[in-house]
Design a protein around this motif. Structure first.
Motif, PDB file in Angstrom:
ATOM      1  N   ARG A  33      -6.952   0.746   0.587  1.00  0.00           N
ATOM      2  CA  ARG A  33      -5.773   1.621   0.646  1.00  0.00           C
ATOM      3  C   ARG A  33      -4.897   1.464  -0.600  1.00  0.00           C
ATOM      4  O   ARG A  33      -3.706   1.780  -0.563  1.00  0.00           O
ATOM      5  CB  ARG A  33      -4.951   1.304   1.898  1.00  0.00           C
ATOM      6  CG  ARG A  33      -5.678   1.572   3.202  1.00  0.00           C
ATOM      7  CD  ARG A  33      -4.776   1.313   4.391  1.00  0.00           C
ATOM      8  NE  ARG A  33      -3.586   2.169   4.327  1.00  0.00           N
ATOM      9  CZ  ARG A  33      -2.418   1.872   4.907  1.00  0.00           C
ATOM     10  NH1 ARG A  33      -2.275   0.721   5.554  1.00  0.00           N
ATOM     11  NH2 ARG A  33      -1.389   2.705   4.823  1.00  0.00           N
ATOM     12  N   ALA A  34      -5.474   1.029  -1.699  1.00  0.00           N
ATOM     13  CA  ALA A  34      -4.683   0.755  -2.903  1.00  0.00           C
ATOM     14  C   ALA A  34      -4.582   1.938  -3.859  1.00  0.00           C
ATOM     15  O   ALA A  34      -3.958   1.805  -4.921  1.00  0.00           O
ATOM     16  CB  ALA A  34      -5.273  -0.454  -3.645  1.00  0.00           C
ATOM     17  N   ASP A  35      -5.152   3.084  -3.516  1.00  0.00           N
ATOM     18  CA  ASP A  35      -5.164   4.205  -4.463  1.00  0.00           C
ATOM     19  C   ASP A  35      -3.752   4.654  -4.840  1.00  0.00           C
ATOM     20  O   ASP A  35      -3.457   4.897  -6.024  1.00  0.00           O
ATOM     21  CB  ASP A  35      -5.941   5.383  -3.880  1.00  0.00           C
ATOM     22  CG  ASP A  35      -7.443   5.132  -3.847  1.00  0.00           C
ATOM     23  OD1 ASP A  35      -7.883   4.128  -4.442  1.00  0.00           O
ATOM     24  OD2 ASP A  35      -8.172   5.926  -3.214  1.00  0.00           O
ATOM     25  N   SER A  58       0.818  -1.217   0.000  1.00  0.00           N
ATOM     26  CA  SER A  58       0.000   0.000   0.000  1.00  0.00           C
ATOM     27  C   SER A  58       0.848   1.262   0.000  1.00  0.00           C
ATOM     28  O   SER A  58       0.377   2.330  -0.415  1.00  0.00           O
ATOM     29  CB  SER A  58      -0.945   0.016   1.208  1.00  0.00           C
ATOM     30  OG  SER A  58      -0.211   0.039   2.417  1.00  0.00           O
ATOM     31  N   SER A  59       2.112   1.145   0.450  1.00  0.00           N
ATOM     32  CA  SER A  59       2.976   2.323   0.518  1.00  0.00           C
ATOM     33  C   SER A  59       4.425   1.873   0.643  1.00  0.00           C
ATOM     34  O   SER A  59       4.718   0.677   0.709  1.00  0.00           O
ATOM     35  CB  SER A  59       2.602   3.198   1.733  1.00  0.00           C
ATOM     36  OG  SER A  59       2.810   2.480   2.942  1.00  0.00           O
ATOM     37  N   GLY A  60       5.328   2.859   0.665  1.00  0.00           N
ATOM     38  CA  GLY A  60       6.716   2.597   0.995  1.00  0.00           C
ATOM     39  C   GLY A  60       7.443   1.642   0.074  1.00  0.00           C
ATOM     40  O   GLY A  60       7.239   1.638  -1.152  1.00  0.00           O
ATOM     41  N   GLY A 101       3.310   3.346 -16.129  1.00  0.00           N
ATOM     42  CA  GLY A 101       2.873   2.654 -17.340  1.00  0.00           C
ATOM     43  C   GLY A 101       2.904   1.142 -17.211  1.00  0.00           C
ATOM     44  O   GLY A 101       3.128   0.440 -18.193  1.00  0.00           O
ATOM     45  N   VAL A 102       2.667   0.626 -15.989  1.00  0.00           N
ATOM     46  CA  VAL A 102       2.664  -0.824 -15.777  1.00  0.00           C
ATOM     47  C   VAL A 102       1.328  -1.247 -15.204  1.00  0.00           C
ATOM     48  O   VAL A 102       0.569  -0.439 -14.667  1.00  0.00           O
ATOM     49  CB  VAL A 102       3.797  -1.273 -14.831  1.00  0.00           C
ATOM     50  CG1 VAL A 102       5.147  -0.953 -15.428  1.00  0.00           C
ATOM     51  CG2 VAL A 102       3.636  -0.646 -13.444  1.00  0.00           C
ATOM     52  N   GLU A 103       1.045  -2.549 -15.318  1.00  0.00           N
ATOM     53  CA  GLU A 103      -0.174  -3.109 -14.761  1.00  0.00           C
ATOM     54  C   GLU A 103       0.172  -4.036 -13.609  1.00  0.00           C
ATOM     55  O   GLU A 103       1.163  -4.776 -13.672  1.00  0.00           O
ATOM     56  CB  GLU A 103      -0.958  -3.869 -15.832  1.00  0.00           C
ATOM     57  CG  GLU A 103      -1.507  -2.970 -16.923  1.00  0.00           C
ATOM     58  CD  GLU A 103      -2.328  -3.742 -17.945  1.00  0.00           C
ATOM     59  OE1 GLU A 103      -2.003  -4.922 -18.191  1.00  0.00           O
ATOM     60  OE2 GLU A 103      -3.285  -3.164 -18.481  1.00  0.00           O
ATOM     61  N   LEU A 104      -0.626  -3.976 -12.572  1.00  0.00           N
ATOM     62  CA  LEU A 104      -0.449  -4.826 -11.407  1.00  0.00           C
ATOM     63  C   LEU A 104      -1.713  -5.646 -11.169  1.00  0.00           C
ATOM     64  O   LEU A 104      -2.818  -5.182 -11.449  1.00  0.00           O
ATOM     65  CB  LEU A 104      -0.177  -3.974 -10.162  1.00  0.00           C
ATOM     66  CG  LEU A 104       1.020  -3.040 -10.191  1.00  0.00           C
ATOM     67  CD1 LEU A 104       1.025  -2.176  -8.924  1.00  0.00           C
ATOM     68  CD2 LEU A 104       2.327  -3.823 -10.299  1.00  0.00           C
ATOM     69  N   ASP A 105      -1.535  -6.822 -10.625  1.00  0.00           N
ATOM     70  CA  ASP A 105      -2.643  -7.654 -10.171  1.00  0.00           C
ATOM     71  C   ASP A 105      -2.755  -7.411  -8.662  1.00  0.00           C
ATOM     72  O   ASP A 105      -1.943  -7.914  -7.886  1.00  0.00           O
ATOM     73  CB  ASP A 105      -2.333  -9.117 -10.482  1.00  0.00           C
ATOM     74  CG  ASP A 105      -3.431 -10.061 -10.043  1.00  0.00           C
ATOM     75  OD1 ASP A 105      -4.359  -9.631  -9.338  1.00  0.00           O
ATOM     76  OD2 ASP A 105      -3.359 -11.259 -10.405  1.00  0.00           O
ATOM     77  N   ILE A 106      -3.715  -6.604  -8.269  1.00  0.00           N
ATOM     78  CA  ILE A 106      -3.833  -6.169  -6.872  1.00  0.00           C
ATOM     79  C   ILE A 106      -4.840  -7.067  -6.146  1.00  0.00           C
ATOM     80  O   ILE A 106      -5.990  -7.200  -6.579  1.00  0.00           O
ATOM     81  CB  ILE A 106      -4.262  -4.695  -6.796  1.00  0.00           C
ATOM     82  CG1 ILE A 106      -3.214  -3.810  -7.489  1.00  0.00           C
ATOM     83  CG2 ILE A 106      -4.438  -4.267  -5.341  1.00  0.00           C
ATOM     84  CD1 ILE A 106      -3.613  -2.348  -7.606  1.00  0.00           C
ATOM     85  N   ARG A 107      -4.378  -7.659  -5.038  1.00  0.00           N
ATOM     86  CA  ARG A 107      -5.215  -8.605  -4.296  1.00  0.00           C
ATOM     87  C   ARG A 107      -5.115  -8.359  -2.799  1.00  0.00           C
ATOM     88  O   ARG A 107      -4.126  -7.831  -2.313  1.00  0.00           O
ATOM     89  CB  ARG A 107      -4.797 -10.052  -4.596  1.00  0.00           C
ATOM     90  CG  ARG A 107      -4.860 -10.399  -6.069  1.00  0.00           C
ATOM     91  CD  ARG A 107      -4.557 -11.855  -6.324  1.00  0.00           C
ATOM     92  NE  ARG A 107      -4.595 -12.133  -7.764  1.00  0.00           N
ATOM     93  CZ  ARG A 107      -5.129 -13.230  -8.313  1.00  0.00           C
ATOM     94  NH1 ARG A 107      -5.635 -14.166  -7.529  1.00  0.00           N
ATOM     95  NH2 ARG A 107      -5.124 -13.382  -9.618  1.00  0.00           N
ATOM     96  N   GLN A 108      -6.140  -8.832  -2.087  1.00  0.00           N
ATOM     97  CA  GLN A 108      -6.145  -8.743  -0.626  1.00  0.00           C
ATOM     98  C   GLN A 108      -5.358  -9.901  -0.032  1.00  0.00           C
ATOM     99  O   GLN A 108      -5.470 -11.042  -0.474  1.00  0.00           O
ATOM    100  CB  GLN A 108      -7.585  -8.777  -0.109  1.00  0.00           C
ATOM    101  CG  GLN A 108      -7.763  -8.378   1.343  1.00  0.00           C
ATOM    102  CD  GLN A 108      -7.552  -9.511   2.335  1.00  0.00           C
ATOM    103  OE1 GLN A 108      -7.648 -10.690   1.988  1.00  0.00           O
ATOM    104  NE2 GLN A 108      -7.264  -9.160   3.589  1.00  0.00           N
TER     105      GLN A 108
END
Length: 287
Positions: free
Chosen positions: A47-49, A20-22, A59-66
């Protein structure tokens, strides 16, 4: 579930916790830029904004998961989901963790257990769930620890104990893992900009007021440490570069520091056979 898909031309898959950060956020973006299908996980998807914004700007894509590292059901679901959707898991970067400030008399044992749960057992939960998949492909297990995993620091007893535990576990695991084709590394950051105050949730005045006989020492420690983080800290991108090295190098070292300062600081401990150099240094922080 995933919020976006990654490029099908990328074959290797990395799962990163605490994005989420850092350092975690920066490492996720850096891994995706390096061509990895990057599964960026975080305890609270709300908190993924900042993560999405950084990915879009790069310019990249991520697969964001819990993924909540202290919840074994959450960990299993995340790892199983990666295998179901991507078919493989080549690397794990254990980055999730939490800071803590306190000392023996003022902490409860429950406080210490909570610190250990997040920073040590959370690492084990994720590593254990992922390990069969890493073994299947000759993958990599990378854990972001801290210079506090090498050098004990005042008012960080619980935090350093957890990071010492992670370092000891991974150092012991490394040769065993290598025997089945898995590379194990730890990455040791020093001060990273804004991380100390934000992650510890520090209210300096309140902490010092509640410290009792330890107030003068805590006051000295907080003043010294906040000044270091505000003036001498490296950026999260600089720290993430060492994580990327562990991920991409042909033969990554077991132990990597993220800066010259971190190398000097941990080197003091690794060469300090009687402990006098470390205690002489850290004693000055609370004088």
């Amino acid at each position: 579930m995933s919020s976006s898909t990654t490029s099908p031309t990328s074959s290797k898959v990395v799962l990163i916790t605490g994005t989420s950060s850092g350092i975690g956020l920066a490492a996720a973006v850096a891994a995706a830029k390096a061509g990895w299908r990057t599964v960026a996980t975080l305890r609270d998807p709300g908190r993924a904004d900042a993560l999405r914004k950084a990915a879009a700007e790069a310019g990249v894509e991520l697969d964001i998961r819990q993924l909540d590292v202290v919840d074994e059901t959450s960990v299993a679901a995340a790892v199983d989901g990666v295998i179901a959707d991507h078919g493989r898991l080549d690397a794990v970067i254990n980055n999730a963790g939490a800071g803590h400030l306190g000392t023996l008399e003022n902490d409860t044992v429950a406080d210490v257990r909570k610190v250990m749960e997040v920073n040590f057992f959370g690492v084990l939960n994720v590593s254990k769930a992922a390990f069969p998949h890493l073994r299947a492909v000759g993958g990599r297990l990378i854990t972001v620890t801290s210079v506090g995993g090498v050098v004990g620091q005042p008012f960080n007893e619980a935090y350093c104990a957890a990071k010492f535990a992670v370092e000891g576990y991974m150092e012991s695991l490394a040769p065993v893992a290598a025997s089945v084709g898995v590379s194990v590394s730890v990455v040791e950051p020093g001060a990273v900009a804004t991380e100390f105050v934000n992650n510890v949730g520090l209210d300096p005045e309140a902490e010092i007021a509640a410290a009792g006989p330890y107030a003068p020492a805590l006051d000295a420690y907080v003043n010294r440490t906040v000044a270091q983080f505000l003036t001498g800290a490296q950026t999260q991108d600089e720290a993430a570069a060492a994580v990327l090295e562990a991920l991409t190098a042909d033969r990554p070292a077991f132990r990597l520091q993220t800066s010259d300062w971190a190398r000097d600081f941990t080197g003091m401990k690794l060469n300090d056979l009687d402990g006098s150099a470390v205690l002489g240094t850290t004693g000055g922080w609370v004088a």
